[in-house]
Design a protein around this motif. Sequence first.
Motif, PDB file in Angstrom:
ATOM      1  N   PRO A   3     -11.159  -7.090   0.362  1.00  0.00           N
ATOM      2  CA  PRO A   3     -12.154  -8.117   0.668  1.00  0.00           C
ATOM      3  C   PRO A   3     -12.026  -9.388  -0.168  1.00  0.00           C
ATOM      4  O   PRO A   3     -12.383 -10.465   0.286  1.00  0.00           O
ATOM      5  N   THR A   4     -11.511  -9.290  -1.403  1.00  0.00           N
ATOM      6  CA  THR A   4     -11.306 -10.475  -2.223  1.00  0.00           C
ATOM      7  C   THR A   4      -9.847 -10.558  -2.654  1.00  0.00           C
ATOM      8  O   THR A   4      -9.111  -9.565  -2.612  1.00  0.00           O
ATOM      9  N   LEU A   5      -9.459 -11.745  -3.119  1.00  0.00           N
ATOM     10  CA  LEU A   5      -8.079 -11.918  -3.584  1.00  0.00           C
ATOM     11  C   LEU A   5      -7.792 -11.064  -4.811  1.00  0.00           C
ATOM     12  O   LEU A   5      -6.649 -10.670  -5.048  1.00  0.00           O
ATOM     13  N   GLN A   6      -8.822 -10.782  -5.610  1.00  0.00           N
ATOM     14  CA  GLN A   6      -8.619  -9.896  -6.753  1.00  0.00           C
ATOM     15  C   GLN A   6      -8.285  -8.489  -6.305  1.00  0.00           C
ATOM     16  O   GLN A   6      -7.464  -7.801  -6.933  1.00  0.00           O
ATOM     17  N   ASP A   7      -8.892  -8.036  -5.216  1.00  0.00           N
ATOM     18  CA  ASP A   7      -8.549  -6.719  -4.661  1.00  0.00           C
ATOM     19  C   ASP A   7      -7.117  -6.719  -4.146  1.00  0.00           C
ATOM     20  O   ASP A   7      -6.416  -5.704  -4.237  1.00  0.00           O
ATOM     21  N   PRO A  15     -11.657 -14.784  -7.637  1.00  0.00           N
ATOM     22  CA  PRO A  15     -12.494 -13.876  -6.827  1.00  0.00           C
ATOM     23  C   PRO A  15     -12.929 -14.512  -5.521  1.00  0.00           C
ATOM     24  O   PRO A  15     -14.121 -14.552  -5.190  1.00  0.00           O
ATOM     25  N   LEU A  16     -11.956 -14.984  -4.751  1.00  0.00           N
ATOM     26  CA  LEU A  16     -12.253 -15.623  -3.471  1.00  0.00           C
ATOM     27  C   LEU A  16     -12.215 -14.599  -2.341  1.00  0.00           C
ATOM     28  O   LEU A  16     -11.461 -13.623  -2.401  1.00  0.00           O
ATOM     29  N   GLU A  17     -13.003 -14.844  -1.299  1.00  0.00           N
ATOM     30  CA  GLU A  17     -13.017 -13.961  -0.132  1.00  0.00           C
ATOM     31  C   GLU A  17     -11.681 -14.079   0.596  1.00  0.00           C
ATOM     32  O   GLU A  17     -11.236 -15.178   0.922  1.00  0.00           O
ATOM     33  N   THR A  18     -11.014 -12.963   0.815  1.00  0.00           N
ATOM     34  CA  THR A  18      -9.644 -12.966   1.318  1.00  0.00           C
ATOM     35  C   THR A  18      -9.532 -13.619   2.685  1.00  0.00           C
ATOM     36  O   THR A  18      -8.664 -14.476   2.907  1.00  0.00           O
ATOM     37  N   PHE A  21     -10.036 -17.348   2.544  1.00  0.00           N
ATOM     38  CA  PHE A  21      -8.924 -18.027   1.874  1.00  0.00           C
ATOM     39  C   PHE A  21      -7.771 -18.277   2.841  1.00  0.00           C
ATOM     40  O   PHE A  21      -7.220 -19.385   2.893  1.00  0.00           O
ATOM     41  N   THR A 137      -8.194  -7.483   5.811  1.00  0.00           N
ATOM     42  CA  THR A 137      -9.629  -7.192   5.703  1.00  0.00           C
ATOM     43  C   THR A 137     -10.228  -6.454   6.895  1.00  0.00           C
ATOM     44  O   THR A 137     -11.372  -5.999   6.800  1.00  0.00           O
TER      45      THR A 137
END
Length: 268
Positions: A3-7, A15-18, A21, A137
């Motif tokens: 769900p996020t770029l960190q994931d 911590p942006l929404e994938t 982005f 996602t």
Amino acid sequence: MFPTLQDLLGPWAPPLETHGFFVALGLSAAGIVFLIERRRRGVTDPRVAYLVLGALLGAAILSRLGTWAQHIDLTKNRDLVSQLTHGNASILSALVGAWLGVHVAKKIVGYRERSGDLFAPAVAIAMAIGRFGCLFTERPGTPTGADWGIVLDPAAAARVGSTAGVPLHPSFIYEIAFHAAAFCLLWFWLRHRDIAAGETLTLYIAAYGIFRFFVEFVRGNDVAWLGLTRPQLFLIVTIPLLLARIVWKARRGAFPLIPRRIPSEQHA
């Protein structure tokens, strides 16, 4: 699923929404491609900026509204404000919205030239990049029935409402490959052909409609009627209209195969 770029990339990533982005990245690439093609074609009319704005607004609004009527009993659907802010988005509805938005903008500013050739490669590159957000996602697709495909762990499967531990069709990879190939055909071949103004976009959208109809069989979307999903029901109506237009235009010489020389190339 990520769900996020960190994931997706690790703790060093923002911590942006994938999904958002990759949509933003696709739109940025589309903007660059649009500006390059606009300059190559020598389009200097400042009103073109309003067409782009119309396309973006139309796509943003219709992408959400296109998934609003999920139930025949309208009281079971979201209210329009909730749908526009938090509802599911549809890329097919977004394309329709962009088309309508451009035409509304043309009416408002009095722009009469065909503009599809400016948008076609830009839309293709935006779709190719934006679909990576979906790949990372969303539910991949239906089971392949073989030992290849995307395999989700229980947590990821629960997040997207899919099956865990079973190879699934990478339907978004199929779409990425289609749009990447379409962009290459548009950029390196079709835009240099003597095709009637605006018709490269028609060819691209028709090709995507046919491709999408068949890829829906492995997407895993809910069946709505007669074994078909909602996107397929929409496409089964619109594809014949697009093909009829292409045939009608072809009979009037809209698609000759002679390479086109535009003024900027003649004096290079």
